[in-house]
Scaffold this motif. Structure first.
Motif, PDB file in Angstrom:
ATOM      1  N   GLY A 150      41.770  28.235  47.857  1.00 53.24           N
ATOM      2  CA  GLY A 150      42.324  27.515  48.955  1.00 53.24           C
ATOM      3  C   GLY A 150      40.886  26.999  49.703  1.00 53.24           C
ATOM      4  O   GLY A 150      39.719  27.482  49.138  1.00 53.24           O
ATOM      5  N   LEU A 151      41.186  26.075  50.442  1.00 55.53           N
ATOM      6  CA  LEU A 151      39.911  25.666  51.262  1.00 55.53           C
ATOM      7  C   LEU A 151      39.296  26.685  51.772  1.00 55.53           C
ATOM      8  O   LEU A 151      39.585  27.671  52.344  1.00 55.53           O
ATOM      9  N   LEU A 188      42.133  46.631  34.176  1.00 47.93           N
ATOM     10  CA  LEU A 188      41.854  46.584  35.587  1.00 47.93           C
ATOM     11  C   LEU A 188      42.040  45.154  36.108  1.00 47.93           C
ATOM     12  O   LEU A 188      41.490  44.116  35.976  1.00 47.93           O
ATOM     13  N   PRO A 189      42.716  45.375  37.280  1.00 44.90           N
ATOM     14  CA  PRO A 189      42.990  44.424  38.091  1.00 44.90           C
ATOM     15  C   PRO A 189      41.935  43.527  38.424  1.00 44.90           C
ATOM     16  O   PRO A 189      41.128  44.211  39.185  1.00 44.90           O
ATOM     17  N   THR A 190      41.675  42.445  38.260  1.00 46.91           N
ATOM     18  CA  THR A 190      40.509  41.646  38.444  1.00 46.91           C
ATOM     19  C   THR A 190      40.759  40.312  39.463  1.00 46.91           C
ATOM     20  O   THR A 190      41.627  39.336  38.940  1.00 46.91           O
ATOM     21  N   ILE A 191      40.354  39.982  40.715  1.00 41.57           N
ATOM     22  CA  ILE A 191      40.850  38.911  41.462  1.00 41.57           C
ATOM     23  C   ILE A 191      39.679  38.193  41.625  1.00 41.57           C
ATOM     24  O   ILE A 191      38.712  38.398  42.005  1.00 41.57           O
ATOM     25  N   LEU A 192      39.875  36.851  41.230  1.00 41.34           N
ATOM     26  CA  LEU A 192      38.905  35.896  41.371  1.00 41.34           C
ATOM     27  C   LEU A 192      39.185  34.738  42.189  1.00 41.34           C
ATOM     28  O   LEU A 192      40.545  34.331  42.388  1.00 41.34           O
ATOM     29  N   VAL A 193      38.444  34.672  43.428  1.00 42.15           N
ATOM     30  CA  VAL A 193      38.533  33.961  44.579  1.00 42.15           C
ATOM     31  C   VAL A 193      37.754  32.792  44.699  1.00 42.15           C
ATOM     32  O   VAL A 193      36.495  32.828  44.543  1.00 42.15           O
ATOM     33  N   GLY A 194      38.288  31.718  44.853  1.00 39.48           N
ATOM     34  CA  GLY A 194      37.526  30.350  44.875  1.00 39.48           C
ATOM     35  C   GLY A 194      38.238  29.323  46.071  1.00 39.48           C
ATOM     36  O   GLY A 194      38.792  29.858  46.682  1.00 39.48           O
ATOM     37  N   MET A 195      37.440  28.036  45.876  1.00 35.87           N
ATOM     38  CA  MET A 195      37.928  27.110  46.656  1.00 35.87           C
ATOM     39  C   MET A 195      38.797  25.975  46.218  1.00 35.87           C
ATOM     40  O   MET A 195      38.530  24.866  46.423  1.00 35.87           O
TER      41      MET A 195
END
Length: 257
Positions: A36-37, A139-146
């Protein structure tokens, strides 16, 4: 400003995705993409979740290598990193597995959050390292981006196939803005000023919080009636409510007759 964490619609979607992740079919499909922005509350939400569950948070770097990534990961785990890549990899798996087992026994979530993942989402070598670690211990792995992570991962089917949940943070709704102001602001705010904040903030949490700070600053000067229904649009006429993110110019509350 109050420091309470506000459960907006974006937060609820994120938590629903985590619940769905726990019920996934393919156990190796334990990647989550959150995008998300900027200014929509992604980092705030993820850091809150990390703190609540004693998880691991890393901010990706543009020049990350697999070795540098694992060194930072071991530092976050408070483990002195060995020199060789192989030993780092082995130690990372050992330490994460111990913490994951402890979380399971305590009936809480555990995972690895990698923020600013746009920096690494188009680079095969580091993605493969992340995938290997995630696969080996599920392992739950969360990639956070824009906004670019999903598109970039599409080039790597062996990684994108592991993504079981995608969460897109959207602009705040009227209910979200009302909730943010109600729970974070130290003073009551009238409905017309809430509506104005929604309009000029364009639904970005960052701007809403800036507006709250300016409303409080105005209120603490004693320029409004504390026994009224809250600070209204007419009270703040001529005052700066926030800066416009498009041109960094101040947005002034209009005078109301």
């Amino acid at each position: 400003m109050k420091t309470v964490f506000v459960e907006t619609s974006n937060v609820r979607r994120f938590m629903s995705a985590l619940s769905a992740l726990e019920d996934r079919g393919a156990q190796e499909a334990c990647l989550v993409v959150v995008d998300g922005l900027p200014g929509l509350g992604k980092t705030t939400t993820l850091k809150h979740w990390v703190a609540q569950n004693n998880c691991i948070y890393l901010r990706a770097k543009k020049e990350w290598t697999p070795s540098w990534f694992m060194t930072e990961l071991l530092d976050s785990l408070r483990v002195h990193p060995p020199h060789s890549f192989q030993k780092k990899y082995t130690k990372v798996l050992e330490e994460l597995a111990v913490r994951q087992t402890s979380a399971i026994m305590s009936r809480r979530s555990f995972g690895l959050v990698i923020d600013e993942a746009d920096h690494v989402s188009s680079r095969a070598q580091i993605l493969e390292t992340i995938r290997d670690i995630s696969d080996m211990i599920e392992l739950p792995t969360i990639l956070v981006g824009m906004g670019r992570v999903n598109d970039n991962l599409a080039r790597f089917p062996q990684v994108s196939s592991r993504v079981s949940q995608k969460v897109r943070f959207e602009k705040a709704t009227k209910d979200d803005v009302r909730l943010l102001i109600k729970q974070r602001c130290e003073v009551p705010v009238a409905a017309d000023l809430v509506d104005f904040v929604l309009t000029v903030s364009q639904g970005f949490n960052r701007e809403v919080l800036e507006a709250i700070a300016n409303i409080e600053r105005f209120a603490f000067r004693g320029d409004f009636d504390p026994n009224g229904s809250g600070i209204a649009l007419r009270d703040m006429g001529g005052q700066v409510i926030m800066n416009d993110r498009r041109n960094n110019q101040p947005i002034i509350v209009p005078e109301v007759l």
